[in-house]
Every structure is written in structure tokens, then in C-alpha cells.
Design a protein around this motif. Sequence first.
Motif, PDB file in Angstrom:
ATOM      1  N   LYS A  30       0.836  -1.198   0.000  1.00 21.43           N
ATOM      2  CA  LYS A  30       0.000   0.000   0.000  1.00 21.43           C
ATOM      3  C   LYS A  30       0.873   1.252   0.000  1.00 21.43           C
ATOM      4  CE  LYS A  30      -1.867  -1.820   3.644  1.00 21.43           C
ATOM      5  NZ  LYS A  30      -2.658  -2.051   4.874  1.00 21.43           N
ATOM      6  N   THR A  31       0.556   2.179  -0.873  1.00 22.71           N
ATOM      7  CA  THR A  31       1.280   3.439  -0.972  1.00 22.71           C
ATOM      8  C   THR A  31       0.311   4.596  -0.757  1.00 22.71           C
ATOM      9  OG1 THR A  31       2.849   2.504  -2.567  1.00 22.71           O
ATOM     10  CG2 THR A  31       2.719   4.903  -2.430  1.00 22.71           C
ATOM     11  N   TYR A  32       0.634   5.448   0.196  1.00 24.94           N
ATOM     12  CA  TYR A  32      -0.172   6.636   0.484  1.00 24.94           C
ATOM     13  C   TYR A  32       0.652   7.892   0.194  1.00 24.94           C
ATOM     14  CZ  TYR A  32      -3.550   3.785   3.131  1.00 24.94           C
ATOM     15  OH  TYR A  32      -4.487   2.866   3.512  1.00 24.94           O
ATOM     16  N   TRP A  33      -0.040   8.954  -0.191  1.00 31.36           N
ATOM     17  CA  TRP A  33       0.558  10.278  -0.262  1.00 31.36           C
ATOM     18  C   TRP A  33      -0.043  11.140   0.838  1.00 31.36           C
ATOM     19  CZ3 TRP A  33       0.344  11.652  -6.219  1.00 31.36           C
ATOM     20  CH2 TRP A  33       1.355  10.933  -6.879  1.00 31.36           C
ATOM     21  N   ALA A  34       0.794  11.926   1.480  1.00 31.10           N
ATOM     22  CA  ALA A  34       0.328  12.840   2.515  1.00 31.10           C
ATOM     23  C   ALA A  34       1.089  14.154   2.408  1.00 31.10           C
ATOM     24  CB  ALA A  34       0.530  12.246   3.907  1.00 31.10           C
ATOM     25  N   VAL A  35       0.439  15.233   2.794  1.00 31.10           N
ATOM     26  CA  VAL A  35       1.110  16.513   3.003  1.00 31.10           C
ATOM     27  C   VAL A  35       1.178  16.714   4.508  1.00 31.10           C
ATOM     28  CG1 VAL A  35       1.056  19.000   2.630  1.00 31.10           C
ATOM     29  CG2 VAL A  35       0.264  17.451   0.833  1.00 31.10           C
ATOM     30  N   VAL A  36       2.382  16.917   5.025  1.00 30.05           N
ATOM     31  CA  VAL A  36       2.568  17.022   6.468  1.00 30.05           C
ATOM     32  C   VAL A  36       3.023  18.435   6.837  1.00 30.05           C
ATOM     33  CG1 VAL A  36       3.073  14.569   6.704  1.00 30.05           C
ATOM     34  CG2 VAL A  36       4.964  16.180   6.396  1.00 30.05           C
ATOM     35  N   GLU A  37       2.673  18.843   8.041  1.00 30.57           N
ATOM     36  CA  GLU A  37       3.051  20.148   8.564  1.00 30.57           C
ATOM     37  C   GLU A  37       4.305  19.989   9.427  1.00 30.57           C
ATOM     38  OE1 GLU A  37      -0.569  22.841   9.375  1.00 30.57           O
ATOM     39  OE2 GLU A  37      -1.183  20.881  10.124  1.00 30.57           O
ATOM     40  N   GLY A  38       5.388  20.613   8.997  1.00 34.06           N
ATOM     41  CA  GLY A  38       6.662  20.385   9.647  1.00 34.06           C
ATOM     42  C   GLY A  38       7.474  19.435   8.794  1.00 34.06           C
ATOM     43  N   GLU A  39       8.704  19.781   8.522  1.00 39.79           N
ATOM     44  CA  GLU A  39       9.486  19.012   7.562  1.00 39.79           C
ATOM     45  C   GLU A  39      10.324  17.925   8.242  1.00 39.79           C
ATOM     46  OE1 GLU A  39      11.076  21.169   4.062  1.00 39.79           O
ATOM     47  OE2 GLU A  39      10.845  22.912   5.347  1.00 39.79           O
TER      48      GLU A  39
ATOM     49  N   ARG B 145       7.895  26.075   0.644  1.00 40.43           N
ATOM     50  CA  ARG B 145       8.562  27.145   1.383  1.00 40.43           C
ATOM     51  C   ARG B 145       7.843  27.488   2.680  1.00 40.43           C
ATOM     52  NH1 ARG B 145      10.145  31.404  -3.506  1.00 40.43           N
ATOM     53  NH2 ARG B 145      11.448  29.945  -4.708  1.00 40.43           N
ATOM     54  N   ALA B 146       6.725  26.826   2.940  1.00 33.48           N
ATOM     55  CA  ALA B 146       5.933  27.123   4.136  1.00 33.48           C
ATOM     56  C   ALA B 146       6.166  26.105   5.247  1.00 33.48           C
ATOM     57  CB  ALA B 146       4.450  27.184   3.773  1.00 33.48           C
ATOM     58  N   GLY B 147       7.175  25.250   5.087  1.00 36.07           N
ATOM     59  CA  GLY B 147       7.462  24.258   6.121  1.00 36.07           C
ATOM     60  C   GLY B 147       6.609  23.019   6.039  1.00 36.07           C
ATOM     61  N   ARG B 148       6.110  22.707   4.859  1.00 41.03           N
ATOM     62  CA  ARG B 148       5.341  21.484   4.656  1.00 41.03           C
ATOM     63  C   ARG B 148       6.100  20.549   3.725  1.00 41.03           C
ATOM     64  NH1 ARG B 148      -0.520  24.372   3.468  1.00 41.03           N
ATOM     65  NH2 ARG B 148      -1.003  24.951   5.636  1.00 41.03           N
ATOM     66  N   ALA B 149       5.750  19.281   3.779  1.00 35.68           N
ATOM     67  CA  ALA B 149       6.406  18.290   2.929  1.00 35.68           C
ATOM     68  C   ALA B 149       5.381  17.326   2.347  1.00 35.68           C
ATOM     69  CB  ALA B 149       7.460  17.529   3.722  1.00 35.68           C
ATOM     70  N   TRP B 150       5.682  16.878   1.149  1.00 34.65           N
ATOM     71  CA  TRP B 150       4.912  15.829   0.477  1.00 34.65           C
ATOM     72  C   TRP B 150       5.634  14.520   0.764  1.00 34.65           C
ATOM     73  CZ3 TRP B 150       4.248  16.012  -5.593  1.00 34.65           C
ATOM     74  CH2 TRP B 150       3.606  14.858  -6.037  1.00 34.65           C
ATOM     75  N   VAL B 151       4.943  13.604   1.437  1.00 36.47           N
ATOM     76  CA  VAL B 151       5.572  12.384   1.924  1.00 36.47           C
ATOM     77  C   VAL B 151       4.843  11.161   1.376  1.00 36.47           C
ATOM     78  CG1 VAL B 151       6.196  11.054   3.987  1.00 36.47           C
ATOM     79  CG2 VAL B 151       6.293  13.547   4.044  1.00 36.47           C
TER      80      VAL B 151
END
Length: 238
Positions: free
Chosen positions: A99-108, A152-158
Motif C-alpha cells: 500500500k502506498t499513500y501520499w500525505a502533506v505534512v506540517e513540519g518538515e 517554502r511554508a514548512g510542509r512536505a509531500w511524503v
Amino acid sequence: MRLNQGPEPAAGDDILARLLYRDALMLVIDKPAGLPVHPGPGGGDTLVRHLDALRFGLPRRPEAAHRLDRDTSGCLVLGRHPKALAKLGKLFSGHRVDKTYWAVVEGEPEEESGAIDLPLARRSDDPRSWWMKVDPAGDPSLTRWRVLGRDRAGRAWVELRPVTGRTHQLRVHCAAMGWPILGDTIYGRAPRQGGPGLHLHARALDLPLYPSRPPVRVEAPTPAHMQAALDACGPGPA
């Protein structure tokens, strides 16, 4: 047999437009965020109410072969009959489905990839509660991850790949690492009302359903509510 998906409908709209894959044993649909799979105490619309449209000539409607949270979008597997459900259930319970999920997280995340190995248990003894916590005495829980992009806002695509399948595993694991999933009203920073929606998407599944064939791979397109945040994080995987 792969099926092309049309425009993204709202929750409860034509479920046929969300069909991603179909064969004799299973269907895979792109579940919209905000639509629970099964009825709950609060009532309201559920995916179950729409499954009769996916019989395709069989006497029974298909049934979900695994869990997907109400606020999580993406690939959901349905068994077309009892024998298929039993076979699929063994694959999921045996951790044989990739299983593969995509998430946007707050904090890198400080690293570019890694593994989260933290046991999980229920927060409460109330059997109606699904909220979870990290607990040394809990069930073993393992998530592998890698960063696909940063903004640039401190978020990451994980990209998240759960090895185990505990309730709320990805949400609790991300929060425990200090980078909760954007829009998470339980474990993150989002308000209960008026937030951006949970940015967690079941992107792909690889199911070893047939012994003599390669695993069946199905991918779900990016949901509309996540697109802007993913674009801000960069092009993502090649």
C-alpha cells in the motif's frame, strides 16, 4: 482490465465514475474523502448505500475488503463475492498487499526517508472509540516513508508505506514524528470546523491476487483538495 476515471464527483455521486479496476474477483474504486465506508452512530451517507450499482450482473453487491478512514481518499478494494472477500482478507491480514499513500505534512522531516517503528494502542477502553496513541505495550506498527517534495511554508509531500495496518496508523505515526498530516483534526493542528480537509490519499495498491501473474497494481488520481498543496511541494516522483 483497467478502467479510465472521469471527472471527480462529489461524495455520493455516480460511483461508476470512480471505478479504477475490475475483474472477476475484485473491484477497486477511488473513494472520495468525507464518505465513510460503513454506517456510524451519526447517520448520514455511506459508501455501502452506493454499492448495488457495482454488481455487474452478480446477485450480491460487493463489499469492502479492508478499511479506509472516512476522511482518507483513494484506492479501496471491494470483493465481488464471499470467496473473493475471504481471499482478499487473507492478503490484507497477512500484510501481503503493498500500500502506498501520499500525505502533506506540517513540519518538515529532517531526513529524506526512514521508518517509524512505534507500537499503537487505543486511547480508551471504550470499544466505540477509534482514537489511537503510541504505547510501548501496544501492537507492533511499522511505517516506511520518504519525502517526495517540500514547499517554502514548512510542509512536505511524503510517501507513506504501512507495513502493518493499524487503525489511524499513518496519522498517529506522522504526528508522533513531529510532522502531523495537514488537515488532521484528531492528531494534528486542524480546527474541527472549516479546515483544509485531511491531506491523506491512498495512492496505489499492489495485490498478489493471482499466483501465476504479476501483482495487480492500481493507482488513484490526486484528489482536488490536495492538488494545490502537492503542487507547492514540487513535481513529486518522476
